[in-house]
Scaffold this motif. Structure first.
Motif, short mmCIF file in Angstrom:
data_model
loop_
_atom_site.label_atom_id
_atom_site.label_comp_id
_atom_site.label_asym_id
_atom_site.label_seq_id
_atom_site.Cartn_x
_atom_site.Cartn_y
_atom_site.Cartn_z
N ARG A 80 -38.29 24.33 40.93
CA ARG A 80 -39.37 24.55 41.57
C ARG A 80 -40.63 24.77 40.61
NH1 ARG A 80 -36.55 28.75 44.71
NH2 ARG A 80 -34.81 28.30 43.31
N VAL A 81 -40.39 25.47 39.65
CA VAL A 81 -41.57 25.81 38.55
C VAL A 81 -41.94 24.70 37.98
CG1 VAL A 81 -42.18 27.06 36.52
CG2 VAL A 81 -40.94 28.36 38.30
N CYS A 82 -41.13 23.72 37.43
CA CYS A 82 -41.23 22.47 37.06
C CYS A 82 -42.23 21.74 38.02
CB CYS A 82 -40.29 21.83 36.39
SG CYS A 82 -40.43 20.35 35.34
N ALA A 83 -41.81 21.68 39.10
CA ALA A 83 -42.41 20.88 40.16
C ALA A 83 -43.76 21.56 40.43
CB ALA A 83 -41.65 20.99 41.49
N ALA A 84 -44.02 22.69 40.34
CA ALA A 84 -45.36 23.43 40.54
C ALA A 84 -46.28 23.05 39.47
CB ALA A 84 -45.15 24.88 40.65
N ARG A 85 -45.65 23.00 38.26
CA ARG A 85 -46.60 22.34 37.19
C ARG A 85 -46.92 20.94 37.35
NH1 ARG A 85 -43.33 25.78 32.57
NH2 ARG A 85 -44.38 27.77 32.93
N LYS A 86 -46.10 20.05 37.68
CA LYS A 86 -46.16 18.57 38.07
C LYS A 86 -47.25 18.40 39.07
CE LYS A 86 -43.80 14.44 38.84
NZ LYS A 86 -44.23 13.54 37.78
#
Length: 92
Positions: A80-86
């Motif tokens: 989720r954090v990686c996706a938020a950054r993306k």
């Protein structure tokens, strides 16, 4: 040491005494390099799917972070954090 987590359930098993519910954390403030990731690798498709969900403002489960007094360490929600950054989100 305070436990700044997003889920009281996750803290029920930890040694920390203080539970703090946080919302709208700055993504850039969340440390992900503390050897707290239990998975061997990231699921790229899951990150893409989650990023698409964030871009359409779909609600996602909260992440779990621990606050050591200085830093917010991610315990659960790496995809989720990686996706938020993306998705170029400033807060999660």
């Amino acid at each position: 040491m305070a436990c700044g987590i997003m889920s009281a359930k996750a803290c029920a098993e930890c040694e920390f005494k203080e539970i703090v519910m946080l919302k709208d954390l700055f993504v850039e403030d969340i440390r992900v390099n503390g050897d707290t990731q239990s998975r061997v690798s990231m699921d790229v498709q899951a990150v893409q799917d989650y990023a698409a969900s964030y871009e359409t403002s779909k609600a996602m489960p909260p992440i779990v972070v621990f606050h050591d007094g200085d830093e917010l360490w991610l315990a659960d929600g790496f995809h989720r954090v990686c996706a938020a950054r993306k998705a170029l989100m400033s807060k999660i």
